[in-house]
Write an enzyme that holds these catalytic residues in place. Structure first.
Site, PDB file in Angstrom:
ATOM      1  N   GLN A  99       0.963  -1.148   0.022  1.00 57.10           N
ATOM      2  CA  GLN A  99      -0.059  -0.050   0.018  1.00 57.10           C
ATOM      3  C   GLN A  99       0.918   1.255  -0.118  1.00 57.10           C
ATOM      4  O   GLN A  99       1.692   1.461   0.727  1.00 57.10           O
ATOM      5  CB  GLN A  99      -0.934   0.116   1.241  1.00 57.10           C
ATOM      6  CG  GLN A  99      -1.848   1.008   1.041  1.00 57.10           C
ATOM      7  CD  GLN A  99      -2.698   1.350   2.233  1.00 57.10           C
ATOM      8  OE1 GLN A  99      -2.307   1.888   3.454  1.00 57.10           O
ATOM      9  NE2 GLN A  99      -4.319   0.822   2.256  1.00 57.10           N
ATOM     10  N   TYR A 164      -5.980  10.801   4.101  1.00 56.22           N
ATOM     11  CA  TYR A 164      -4.525  10.836   3.675  1.00 56.22           C
ATOM     12  C   TYR A 164      -4.350  11.853   2.198  1.00 56.22           C
ATOM     13  O   TYR A 164      -5.336  12.345   1.786  1.00 56.22           O
ATOM     14  CB  TYR A 164      -3.874   9.789   3.678  1.00 56.22           C
ATOM     15  CG  TYR A 164      -3.660   9.156   4.870  1.00 56.22           C
ATOM     16  CD1 TYR A 164      -3.034   9.759   5.988  1.00 56.22           C
ATOM     17  CD2 TYR A 164      -4.404   7.736   5.110  1.00 56.22           C
ATOM     18  CE1 TYR A 164      -3.062   9.202   7.264  1.00 56.22           C
ATOM     19  CE2 TYR A 164      -4.137   7.086   6.493  1.00 56.22           C
ATOM     20  CZ  TYR A 164      -3.628   8.061   7.576  1.00 56.22           C
ATOM     21  OH  TYR A 164      -3.707   7.405   8.745  1.00 56.22           O
ATOM     22  N   ARG A 314      -8.480  -5.827  12.020  1.00 54.60           N
ATOM     23  CA  ARG A 314      -8.399  -6.067  13.529  1.00 54.60           C
ATOM     24  C   ARG A 314      -8.386  -7.451  14.048  1.00 54.60           C
ATOM     25  O   ARG A 314      -7.845  -8.082  14.851  1.00 54.60           O
ATOM     26  CB  ARG A 314      -9.307  -5.213  14.100  1.00 54.60           C
ATOM     27  CG  ARG A 314      -8.985  -3.644  14.287  1.00 54.60           C
ATOM     28  CD  ARG A 314     -10.023  -2.908  15.142  1.00 54.60           C
ATOM     29  NE  ARG A 314     -10.939  -2.757  14.018  1.00 54.60           N
ATOM     30  CZ  ARG A 314     -12.428  -2.249  14.572  1.00 54.60           C
ATOM     31  NH1 ARG A 314     -12.337  -1.620  15.699  1.00 54.60           N
ATOM     32  NH2 ARG A 314     -13.209  -1.975  13.612  1.00 54.60           N
ATOM     33  N   CYS A 336     -12.554 -10.907  17.980  1.00 54.73           N
ATOM     34  CA  CYS A 336     -12.280  -9.566  18.311  1.00 54.73           C
ATOM     35  C   CYS A 336     -13.367  -8.821  18.649  1.00 54.73           C
ATOM     36  O   CYS A 336     -14.491  -8.867  18.181  1.00 54.73           O
ATOM     37  CB  CYS A 336     -11.698  -8.917  16.779  1.00 54.73           C
ATOM     38  SG  CYS A 336     -11.277  -7.300  16.806  1.00 54.73           S
ATOM     39  N   CYS A 339     -12.044  -3.289  20.121  1.00 51.29           N
ATOM     40  CA  CYS A 339     -11.868  -2.336  21.254  1.00 51.29           C
ATOM     41  C   CYS A 339     -10.786  -1.231  21.061  1.00 51.29           C
ATOM     42  O   CYS A 339     -10.548  -0.249  21.489  1.00 51.29           O
ATOM     43  CB  CYS A 339     -11.297  -2.957  22.531  1.00 51.29           C
ATOM     44  SG  CYS A 339      -9.768  -3.888  22.438  1.00 51.29           S
ATOM     45  N   CYS A 342      -5.444  -2.904  20.448  1.00 51.06           N
ATOM     46  CA  CYS A 342      -4.210  -3.486  19.622  1.00 51.06           C
ATOM     47  C   CYS A 342      -3.113  -2.303  19.218  1.00 51.06           C
ATOM     48  O   CYS A 342      -2.123  -2.908  18.954  1.00 51.06           O
ATOM     49  CB  CYS A 342      -4.786  -4.420  18.414  1.00 51.06           C
ATOM     50  SG  CYS A 342      -5.982  -3.476  17.357  1.00 51.06           S
TER      51      CYS A 342
END
Length: 357
Positions: A99, A164, A314, A336, A339, A342
Protein backbone atom coordinates in the site's frame (compact mmCIF):
# COMPACT_ATOMS: atom_id res chain seq x y z
CA UNK A 1 -18.54 -21.10 -0.38
CA UNK A 2 -17.72 -18.23 -2.73
CA UNK A 3 -15.48 -16.93 0.05
CA UNK A 4 -13.01 -19.72 -0.65
CA UNK A 5 -13.16 -19.63 -4.44
CA UNK A 6 -10.33 -18.35 -6.61
CA UNK A 7 -10.42 -14.87 -8.14
CA UNK A 8 -8.09 -13.05 -10.52
CA UNK A 9 -7.01 -9.41 -10.24
CA UNK A 10 -5.43 -8.38 -13.53
CA UNK A 11 -3.33 -11.50 -14.20
CA UNK A 12 -2.82 -12.50 -10.55
CA UNK A 13 -4.94 -15.41 -9.32
CA UNK A 14 -5.74 -15.45 -5.60
CA UNK A 15 -6.75 -18.64 -3.82
CA UNK A 16 -9.70 -17.08 -2.00
CA UNK A 17 -11.59 -13.82 -1.46
CA UNK A 18 -10.24 -12.97 2.01
CA UNK A 19 -7.98 -9.91 2.09
CA UNK A 20 -5.92 -8.71 5.00
CA UNK A 21 -6.57 -4.97 4.82
CA UNK A 22 -3.70 -2.56 5.39
CA UNK A 23 -3.02 -1.20 8.85
CA UNK A 24 -0.22 0.36 10.84
CA UNK A 25 1.82 -2.32 12.57
CA UNK A 26 4.62 -0.18 14.06
CA UNK A 27 7.12 -2.95 13.30
CA UNK A 28 9.67 -1.12 11.15
CA UNK A 29 12.88 0.59 12.23
CA UNK A 30 13.44 4.35 12.30
CA UNK A 31 14.32 4.28 8.58
CA UNK A 32 11.12 2.45 7.64
CA UNK A 33 12.76 -0.91 7.04
CA UNK A 34 10.76 -4.01 8.05
CA UNK A 35 12.00 -5.81 11.14
CA UNK A 36 12.04 -9.58 11.53
CA UNK A 37 8.89 -9.25 13.62
CA UNK A 38 6.98 -7.80 10.66
CA UNK A 39 8.38 -10.39 8.27
CA UNK A 40 7.26 -13.15 10.64
CA UNK A 41 3.81 -11.56 10.95
CA UNK A 42 3.27 -11.57 7.20
CA UNK A 43 4.71 -15.07 6.83
CA UNK A 44 2.22 -16.36 9.42
CA UNK A 45 -0.70 -14.61 7.75
CA UNK A 46 0.25 -16.14 4.41
CA UNK A 47 0.61 -19.60 5.93
CA UNK A 48 -2.83 -19.32 7.56
CA UNK A 49 -4.58 -19.16 4.20
CA UNK A 50 -5.27 -15.46 3.58
CA UNK A 51 -5.90 -14.92 -0.12
CA UNK A 52 -4.15 -11.54 -0.24
CA UNK A 53 -2.13 -9.48 2.24
CA UNK A 54 -2.04 -5.71 1.78
CA UNK A 55 0.96 -4.29 3.58
CA UNK A 56 0.82 -1.61 6.23
CA UNK A 57 0.59 1.86 4.69
CA UNK A 58 4.05 2.60 3.28
CA UNK A 59 5.24 6.13 2.72
CA UNK A 60 6.45 6.99 -0.77
CA UNK A 61 8.56 9.88 0.50
CA UNK A 62 9.99 10.57 3.94
CA UNK A 63 7.95 13.75 4.43
CA UNK A 64 4.81 11.64 4.03
CA UNK A 65 5.47 9.53 7.12
CA UNK A 66 2.88 9.77 9.87
CA UNK A 67 3.42 7.19 12.61
CA UNK A 68 6.59 5.72 14.14
CA UNK A 69 7.49 2.23 12.99
CA UNK A 70 5.77 2.83 9.65
CA UNK A 71 7.11 1.07 6.56
CA UNK A 72 8.86 3.11 3.91
CA UNK A 73 9.31 2.42 0.23
CA UNK A 74 10.93 5.75 -0.51
CA UNK A 75 14.46 4.58 -1.28
CA UNK A 76 16.50 1.70 -2.60
CA UNK A 77 18.18 1.29 0.80
CA UNK A 78 15.03 -0.64 1.80
CA UNK A 79 15.66 -3.21 -0.92
CA UNK A 80 17.09 -6.10 1.08
CA UNK A 81 14.57 -6.04 3.94
CA UNK A 82 11.61 -5.64 1.60
CA UNK A 83 12.87 -8.49 -0.55
CA UNK A 84 13.12 -10.68 2.56
CA UNK A 85 9.53 -9.78 3.39
CA UNK A 86 8.05 -10.64 0.00
CA UNK A 87 10.15 -13.81 -0.24
CA UNK A 88 8.84 -14.97 3.15
CA UNK A 89 5.22 -14.42 2.07
CA UNK A 90 5.71 -16.28 -1.20
CA UNK A 91 7.50 -19.16 0.51
CA UNK A 92 4.42 -19.55 2.75
CA UNK A 93 2.11 -19.67 -0.27
CA UNK A 94 0.81 -16.12 -0.03
CA UNK A 95 0.42 -13.01 -2.19
CA UNK A 96 1.12 -9.47 -1.02
CA UNK A 97 0.44 -5.94 -2.29
CA UNK A 98 2.26 -2.85 -1.06
CA UNK A 99 0.00 0.00 0.00
CA UNK A 100 1.43 3.35 -1.13
CA UNK A 101 0.66 6.50 0.83
CA UNK A 102 1.66 10.04 1.54
CA UNK A 103 0.00 11.37 4.68
CA UNK A 104 -0.12 14.94 3.39
CA UNK A 105 -1.37 17.28 6.10
CA UNK A 106 -1.43 14.39 8.59
CA UNK A 107 2.29 13.74 8.21
CA UNK A 108 4.66 14.31 11.09
CA UNK A 109 6.80 17.43 10.91
CA UNK A 110 6.68 21.17 11.51
CA UNK A 111 5.01 22.13 8.19
CA UNK A 112 3.58 19.16 6.30
CA UNK A 113 2.35 19.50 2.72
CA UNK A 114 -1.35 19.47 1.84
CA UNK A 115 -3.58 20.55 -1.04
CA UNK A 116 -4.53 23.71 0.86
CA UNK A 117 -3.27 25.52 3.93
CA UNK A 118 -6.36 25.44 6.13
CA UNK A 119 -6.19 26.28 9.82
CA UNK A 120 -7.80 23.64 12.00
CA UNK A 121 -8.06 20.98 9.30
CA UNK A 122 -4.90 19.20 10.51
CA UNK A 123 -2.91 18.94 13.75
CA UNK A 124 -0.37 21.39 12.27
CA UNK A 125 -1.23 24.04 9.70
CA UNK A 126 0.25 22.67 6.47
CA UNK A 127 1.91 24.38 3.54
CA UNK A 128 -0.15 24.50 0.36
CA UNK A 129 1.44 22.37 -2.32
CA UNK A 130 2.92 24.13 -5.33
CA UNK A 131 2.76 22.71 -8.84
CA UNK A 132 6.32 21.52 -8.36
CA UNK A 133 5.33 19.77 -5.12
CA UNK A 134 2.48 18.03 -6.92
CA UNK A 135 4.65 16.92 -9.82
CA UNK A 136 7.35 15.63 -7.49
CA UNK A 137 4.87 13.64 -5.39
CA UNK A 138 3.25 12.10 -8.45
CA UNK A 139 6.74 10.99 -9.46
CA UNK A 140 7.38 9.69 -5.92
CA UNK A 141 4.30 7.44 -6.08
CA UNK A 142 5.45 6.09 -9.44
CA UNK A 143 8.99 5.46 -8.20
CA UNK A 144 7.66 3.67 -5.11
CA UNK A 145 5.45 1.44 -7.27
CA UNK A 146 8.46 0.57 -9.40
CA UNK A 147 10.42 -0.37 -6.27
CA UNK A 148 7.52 -2.47 -5.02
CA UNK A 149 7.43 -4.40 -8.26
CA UNK A 150 11.19 -4.94 -8.30
CA UNK A 151 11.38 -6.25 -4.71
CA UNK A 152 8.66 -8.81 -5.33
CA UNK A 153 5.34 -7.35 -4.24
CA UNK A 154 2.54 -8.89 -6.32
CA UNK A 155 0.79 -5.56 -6.79
CA UNK A 156 0.26 -2.13 -5.24
CA UNK A 157 -2.62 -0.29 -3.64
CA UNK A 158 -2.92 3.49 -3.66
CA UNK A 159 -4.23 4.81 -0.36
CA UNK A 160 -7.05 7.13 -1.39
CA UNK A 161 -8.89 7.03 1.91
CA UNK A 162 -8.98 8.03 5.59
CA UNK A 163 -7.90 11.64 5.20
CA UNK A 164 -4.48 11.05 3.65
CA UNK A 165 -3.12 13.00 0.68
CA UNK A 166 -5.18 11.54 -2.19
CA UNK A 167 -8.32 11.81 -0.07
CA UNK A 168 -7.29 15.34 0.91
CA UNK A 169 -7.36 16.34 -2.75
CA UNK A 170 -10.74 14.66 -3.25
CA UNK A 171 -12.42 16.26 -0.24
CA UNK A 172 -13.69 19.86 -0.39
CA UNK A 173 -13.00 20.10 3.34
CA UNK A 174 -9.25 19.89 2.74
CA UNK A 175 -9.01 21.06 -0.87
CA UNK A 176 -9.89 24.71 -1.35
CA UNK A 177 -7.52 25.33 -4.25
CA UNK A 178 -8.43 27.80 -6.96
CA UNK A 179 -6.42 26.13 -9.73
CA UNK A 180 -6.92 23.02 -11.86
CA UNK A 181 -6.67 20.75 -8.79
CA UNK A 182 -9.54 22.34 -6.84
CA UNK A 183 -13.19 23.28 -7.11
CA UNK A 184 -15.11 20.82 -9.28
CA UNK A 185 -14.97 17.08 -8.62
CA UNK A 186 -13.08 16.51 -11.86
CA UNK A 187 -10.46 19.03 -10.74
CA UNK A 188 -10.26 17.49 -7.25
CA UNK A 189 -9.74 14.10 -8.93
CA UNK A 190 -6.84 15.38 -11.05
CA UNK A 191 -4.10 14.49 -8.53
CA UNK A 192 -5.44 10.95 -8.26
CA UNK A 193 -5.63 10.60 -12.04
CA UNK A 194 -2.08 11.85 -12.55
CA UNK A 195 -0.81 9.60 -9.76
CA UNK A 196 -2.58 6.52 -11.07
CA UNK A 197 -1.41 7.07 -14.64
CA UNK A 198 2.20 7.63 -13.53
CA UNK A 199 2.10 4.46 -11.42
CA UNK A 200 0.60 2.49 -14.30
CA UNK A 201 3.28 3.71 -16.67
CA UNK A 202 5.96 2.71 -14.15
CA UNK A 203 4.75 -0.87 -13.62
CA UNK A 204 3.12 -1.78 -16.92
CA UNK A 205 -0.28 -3.02 -17.97
CA UNK A 206 -0.05 -6.51 -16.45
CA UNK A 207 0.84 -5.55 -12.87
CA UNK A 208 -2.07 -5.12 -10.43
CA UNK A 209 -2.69 -1.51 -9.43
CA UNK A 210 -5.57 -1.07 -6.98
CA UNK A 211 -6.92 1.61 -4.66
CA UNK A 212 -8.42 1.98 -1.22
CA UNK A 213 -11.10 4.61 -1.76
CA UNK A 214 -13.10 6.52 0.81
CA UNK A 215 -16.74 6.35 -0.21
CA UNK A 216 -17.62 9.25 2.08
CA UNK A 217 -15.80 11.36 4.64
CA UNK A 218 -18.82 11.06 6.97
CA UNK A 219 -18.38 14.77 7.65
CA UNK A 220 -20.64 17.69 6.79
CA UNK A 221 -19.38 19.36 3.63
CA UNK A 222 -16.96 16.55 2.88
CA UNK A 223 -16.49 14.00 0.10
CA UNK A 224 -19.75 12.07 -0.44
CA UNK A 225 -20.84 8.73 -1.87
CA UNK A 226 -22.18 10.12 -5.14
CA UNK A 227 -18.77 11.66 -5.79
CA UNK A 228 -17.01 8.42 -4.86
CA UNK A 229 -19.12 6.48 -7.36
CA UNK A 230 -18.15 8.96 -10.08
CA UNK A 231 -14.48 8.64 -9.12
CA UNK A 232 -14.78 4.85 -9.18
CA UNK A 233 -16.25 4.98 -12.68
CA UNK A 234 -13.32 7.13 -13.82
CA UNK A 235 -10.86 4.76 -12.19
CA UNK A 236 -12.42 1.92 -14.15
CA UNK A 237 -11.98 3.85 -17.39
CA UNK A 238 -8.35 4.55 -16.55
CA UNK A 239 -7.71 0.87 -15.87
CA UNK A 240 -7.69 0.34 -12.09
CA UNK A 241 -7.66 -3.37 -11.20
CA UNK A 242 -9.65 -3.36 -7.94
CA UNK A 243 -11.29 -0.89 -5.53
CA UNK A 244 -11.37 -1.42 -1.77
CA UNK A 245 -14.24 0.61 -0.32
CA UNK A 246 -13.87 2.25 3.09
CA UNK A 247 -15.19 5.43 4.69
CA UNK A 248 -14.43 8.10 7.24
CA UNK A 249 -11.36 10.00 8.33
CA UNK A 250 -9.62 10.55 11.65
CA UNK A 251 -12.01 13.49 12.16
CA UNK A 252 -15.18 11.42 11.64
CA UNK A 253 -15.66 10.35 15.26
CA UNK A 254 -17.90 7.30 15.67
CA UNK A 255 -18.15 7.01 11.87
CA UNK A 256 -14.40 6.82 11.36
CA UNK A 257 -12.57 4.05 9.53
CA UNK A 258 -11.99 1.87 12.62
CA UNK A 259 -15.27 1.66 14.54
CA UNK A 260 -15.85 0.07 17.90
CA UNK A 261 -18.56 -2.13 19.42
CA UNK A 262 -19.06 -4.52 16.51
CA UNK A 263 -20.91 -6.98 18.74
CA UNK A 264 -23.50 -8.63 16.50
CA UNK A 265 -23.75 -9.76 12.86
CA UNK A 266 -26.15 -6.85 12.24
CA UNK A 267 -23.38 -4.39 13.16
CA UNK A 268 -20.86 -6.00 10.84
CA UNK A 269 -19.83 -4.73 7.40
CA UNK A 270 -20.63 -1.10 8.12
CA UNK A 271 -19.38 -0.10 4.67
CA UNK A 272 -21.56 -2.62 2.84
CA UNK A 273 -24.04 -0.06 1.48
CA UNK A 274 -21.19 2.08 0.18
CA UNK A 275 -19.50 -0.90 -1.44
CA UNK A 276 -22.81 -1.98 -2.98
CA UNK A 277 -23.25 1.45 -4.59
CA UNK A 278 -19.75 1.32 -6.05
CA UNK A 279 -20.15 -2.28 -7.24
CA UNK A 280 -23.40 -1.49 -9.02
CA UNK A 281 -21.65 1.31 -10.92
CA UNK A 282 -18.51 -0.55 -12.09
CA UNK A 283 -17.40 -3.92 -13.38
CA UNK A 284 -14.04 -3.57 -11.61
CA UNK A 285 -13.53 -6.01 -8.69
CA UNK A 286 -14.69 -4.43 -5.42
CA UNK A 287 -13.50 -5.18 -1.89
CA UNK A 288 -15.33 -4.06 1.23
CA UNK A 289 -13.64 -3.42 4.59
CA UNK A 290 -15.09 -2.47 7.94
CA UNK A 291 -16.34 -4.58 10.83
CA UNK A 292 -16.50 -7.98 9.13
CA UNK A 293 -16.36 -10.64 11.83
CA UNK A 294 -18.05 -13.76 10.44
CA UNK A 295 -17.78 -15.94 7.36
CA UNK A 296 -21.54 -16.04 6.90
CA UNK A 297 -21.77 -12.24 6.71
CA UNK A 298 -18.87 -12.25 4.24
CA UNK A 299 -20.56 -14.90 2.13
CA UNK A 300 -23.83 -12.98 2.08
CA UNK A 301 -22.04 -9.88 0.79
CA UNK A 302 -20.76 -11.91 -2.13
CA UNK A 303 -23.99 -13.74 -2.92
CA UNK A 304 -26.46 -10.89 -2.41
CA UNK A 305 -24.39 -7.84 -3.34
CA UNK A 306 -21.84 -9.37 -5.74
CA UNK A 307 -18.98 -7.94 -3.70
CA UNK A 308 -15.83 -9.69 -4.90
CA UNK A 309 -13.61 -9.60 -1.77
CA UNK A 310 -13.93 -8.99 1.95
CA UNK A 311 -11.09 -7.20 3.70
CA UNK A 312 -10.39 -7.19 7.43
CA UNK A 313 -7.56 -6.25 9.76
CA UNK A 314 -8.28 -6.11 13.51
CA UNK A 315 -9.68 -9.67 13.71
CA UNK A 316 -6.44 -10.96 12.19
CA UNK A 317 -4.40 -9.23 14.89
CA UNK A 318 -6.17 -11.40 17.46
CA UNK A 319 -6.60 -14.49 15.26
CA UNK A 320 -4.00 -14.66 12.49
CA UNK A 321 -5.42 -18.07 11.54
CA UNK A 322 -8.99 -16.79 11.13
CA UNK A 323 -9.18 -17.74 7.44
CA UNK A 324 -8.28 -21.32 8.28
CA UNK A 325 -10.86 -21.35 11.09
CA UNK A 326 -13.55 -20.13 8.70
CA UNK A 327 -12.60 -22.77 6.17
CA UNK A 328 -13.12 -25.54 8.71
CA UNK A 329 -16.03 -23.97 10.58
CA UNK A 330 -18.02 -21.31 8.67
CA UNK A 331 -20.10 -20.67 11.81
CA UNK A 332 -17.06 -19.37 13.74
CA UNK A 333 -17.26 -15.66 14.57
CA UNK A 334 -14.04 -13.72 15.08
CA UNK A 335 -13.29 -13.16 18.75
CA UNK A 336 -12.09 -9.57 18.16
CA UNK A 337 -14.15 -7.21 20.33
CA UNK A 338 -13.29 -4.10 18.26
CA UNK A 339 -11.81 -2.26 21.23
CA UNK A 340 -8.85 -0.82 19.27
CA UNK A 341 -6.56 -1.66 22.17
CA UNK A 342 -4.27 -3.47 19.74
CA UNK A 343 -2.81 -0.18 18.55
CA UNK A 344 -1.50 0.98 21.94
CA UNK A 345 1.39 -1.52 22.05
CA UNK A 346 2.44 -0.25 18.64
CA UNK A 347 3.49 2.99 20.30
CA UNK A 348 4.79 1.54 23.55
CA UNK A 349 6.32 -1.77 22.47
CA UNK A 350 7.17 -1.35 18.80
CA UNK A 351 4.37 -3.47 17.39
CA UNK A 352 0.60 -3.91 17.50
CA UNK A 353 -0.89 -6.93 19.27
CA UNK A 354 -4.16 -7.97 20.83
CA UNK A 355 -4.25 -6.89 24.49
CA UNK A 356 -7.37 -8.87 25.37
CA UNK A 357 -6.57 -12.08 27.24
Amino acid sequence: MLLFSEYTINQLTLKNRIVRSATWEGMCDANGQPTQRLIDLYRNLAASGIGLIISGYSYVRADGKQMPGKMGIDGNYHWQALKQLTTAVHAAGGKIFCQLVHAGGLAAGDRPLAPSSIKGAFPTEPAEMTQQDIDELVAAFAAAADRAQRVGFDGVQLHGAHGYLINQFLSPLTNQRQDGYGGSLDNRTRFLRETYLAVRQAVGANYPVTIKLTATDNLSGGFILEEAVHVAQNLEIWGIDAIEVSSGTTASGSKGPVRQQIDTPEQEAYNAANARAVKHAVKTPVMVVGGIRSAMVAEKLMVDDQIDFVALSRPLIREPDLADKWRHDPSHRATCISCNGCFRPGLKEGGIRCVVV
